[in-house]
Design an enzyme around this catalytic site. Structure first.
Site, PDB file in Angstrom:
ATOM      1  N   SER A 104     -46.998  10.753  -4.791  1.00 15.20           N
ATOM      2  CA  SER A 104     -45.894  10.308  -5.637  1.00 15.20           C
ATOM      3  C   SER A 104     -46.168   8.964  -6.288  1.00 15.20           C
ATOM      4  O   SER A 104     -46.692   8.060  -5.651  1.00 15.20           O
ATOM      5  CB  SER A 104     -44.621  10.168  -4.789  1.00 15.20           C
ATOM      6  OG  SER A 104     -44.045  11.410  -4.580  1.00 15.20           O
ATOM      7  N   GLY A 134     -46.961  12.107  -0.931  1.00 16.47           N
ATOM      8  CA  GLY A 134     -47.874  10.985  -0.730  1.00 16.47           C
ATOM      9  C   GLY A 134     -48.637  10.635  -1.998  1.00 16.47           C
ATOM     10  O   GLY A 134     -49.158   9.554  -2.129  1.00 16.47           O
ATOM     11  N   HIS A 143     -38.324   7.478  -7.468  1.00 16.94           N
ATOM     12  CA  HIS A 143     -37.893   8.089  -6.202  1.00 16.94           C
ATOM     13  C   HIS A 143     -38.593   7.476  -4.983  1.00 16.94           C
ATOM     14  O   HIS A 143     -38.134   7.644  -3.860  1.00 16.94           O
ATOM     15  CB  HIS A 143     -38.064   9.612  -6.246  1.00 16.94           C
ATOM     16  CG  HIS A 143     -39.460  10.099  -6.025  1.00 16.94           C
ATOM     17  ND1 HIS A 143     -40.298  10.511  -7.032  1.00 16.94           N
ATOM     18  CD2 HIS A 143     -40.174  10.235  -4.881  1.00 16.94           C
ATOM     19  CE1 HIS A 143     -41.452  10.879  -6.514  1.00 16.94           C
ATOM     20  NE2 HIS A 143     -41.404  10.727  -5.208  1.00 16.94           N
ATOM     21  N   ASP A 148     -37.545   9.559 -13.597  1.00 17.47           N
ATOM     22  CA  ASP A 148     -38.197   9.132 -12.358  1.00 17.47           C
ATOM     23  C   ASP A 148     -39.323   8.150 -12.693  1.00 17.47           C
ATOM     24  O   ASP A 148     -40.503   8.487 -12.675  1.00 17.47           O
ATOM     25  CB  ASP A 148     -38.746  10.365 -11.632  1.00 17.47           C
ATOM     26  CG  ASP A 148     -39.203  10.038 -10.220  1.00 17.47           C
ATOM     27  OD1 ASP A 148     -38.930   8.924  -9.746  1.00 17.47           O
ATOM     28  OD2 ASP A 148     -39.847  10.910  -9.607  1.00 17.47           O
TER      29      ASP A 148
END
Ligand SMILES: *[C@@H]1O[C@H](CO)[C@@H](O)[C@H](O)[C@H]1NC(C)=O
Ligand SMILES: *[C@@H]1O[C@H](CO)[C@@H](O)[C@H](O)[C@H]1NC(C)=O
Ligand SMILES: CC(=O)N[C@H]1CO[C@H](CO)[C@@H](O)[C@@H]1O
Length: 296
Positions: A243, A241, A93, A144
């Site tokens: 991620s 952030g 993502h 993801d």
């Protein structure tokens, strides 16, 4: 724990056949076995910590596999984890809205703060290849996961140092018990107002799939490619952030990458744990991508 550390023979054999030259490495994971030439995954260095609310500042040396991914314009995009000298694992993502063929990113290893440069510790890379999982679904964050192949300006990959090292990948289908304590690491938001900028580490506990899929939590938004982790007091969580960054668990003295920070409803909210991509579902995909082969 012994069983956990046994080599996954099928992958080892495939890897030996497919990746050449075969170079032995001390890491127990077969992927690293065949790909790593000089990095010894997951050996920890010193563990200094500076406590602050919701986690602790941590020097990059205690999580030396953490990568920081920036856009070409120099904006921090996501975290990642070095799994082999030329490969950083992160979340798919992170690249929404970017054209994967443009590979317009810069990756740093050995970075303790995203707003500071330390030439002695850092290694800087461009992205040679960006591989986003083909089944990634942007509406529910299923699959993801993404891999970046990195190279420096001389065409080389990461070099082992006190601030740079690979993390081990757990053998496929490995499951740790519910409640097991793991660490999340990132440069992300500390609260609703700002990014931490400095690398932080927090401890979270693994939740069971059934708890996370309960009605009070996320229901069936949590797929089989995800798992949840949270602090029992809901005080520590991954946040915007963070991620793409790692959830690592220590097993028998080594750090293994079990999760990639994926999503969550708010940050550190009651009954809304952090959701992580389940790395153990993707051993084969990682192997295929790293070895650039198609396996059945
Ligand atoms: C980087 O950010 C941290 C946290 O916001 C701050 O304490 C530090 O002074 C900043 N460093 C620079 C060089 O601006
Ligand atoms: C993506 O996720 C949404 C929401 O769960 C679902 O409706 C859709 O069918 C999924 N798409 C694919 C291609 O699986
Ligand atoms: C299976 C696979 O990923 N194959 C790739 C190997 O590398 C070449 C060149 O980069 C790609 O074109 C293939 O798709």
């Amino acid at each position: 724990m012994m069983q956990f550390l046994q080599l996954d023979m099928m992958y080892l054999l495939l890897c030996c056949r497919l990746c050449r030259p075969l170079v032995l490495c001390l890491c127990l994971h077969p992927l690293t076995l065949c790909i790593s030439t000089e990095l010894t995954c997951s050996q920890k260095s010193e563990r200094k910590q500076y406590r602050i609310v919701g986690g602790s500042f941590t020097p990059i040396e205690s999580q030396p596999w953490v990568a920081a991914i920036f856009t070409r314009r120099g904006q921090f995009l996501c975290g990642g984890s070095l799994i082999a000298p030329c490969w950083v694992l992160t979340a798919a993502h992170c690249f929404e809205g970017y054209d994967p063929s443009e590979k317009e990113f810069t990756v740093y290893l050995g970075k303790s703060a995203i707003n500071e440069t330390n030439a002695l510790k850092e290694q800087k890379f461009i992205v040679q290849k960006l591989v986003i999982h083909r089944q990634y679904n942007a509406s529910n964050y299923n699959y993801d996961i993404a891999l970046l192949k990195i190279k420096n300006k001389d065409g080389g990959c990461a070099v082992k140092s006190p601030s740079t090292r690979t993390v081990c990948l757990p053998p496929k289908d490995t499951q740790l018990p519910v409640g097991y304590k793991c660490s999340i690491v990132g440069y992300g938001k500390e609260n609703a107002w700002g990014f931490s900028k400095i690398l932080k580490e927090g401890q979270v506990n693994l939740l069971s799939q059934s708890e996370c899929r309960s009605k009070d939590y996320y229901g069936d938004k949590v797929t089989g490619n995800m798992f949840c982790a949270a602090k029992p007091n809901w005080r520590i969580d991954a946040c915007k952030g963070d991620s793409g960054g790692p959830l690592v668990c220590e097993v028998a003295g080594r750090m293994f990458l079990f999760g990639v920070v994926s999503w969550g409803d708010g940050c550190a909210q009651r009954n809304k744990p952090g959701v992580y991509t389940k790395v153990t579902n993707f051993n084969k995909w990682i192997l295929k991508t790293l070895c650039n082969v198609s396996l059945v």
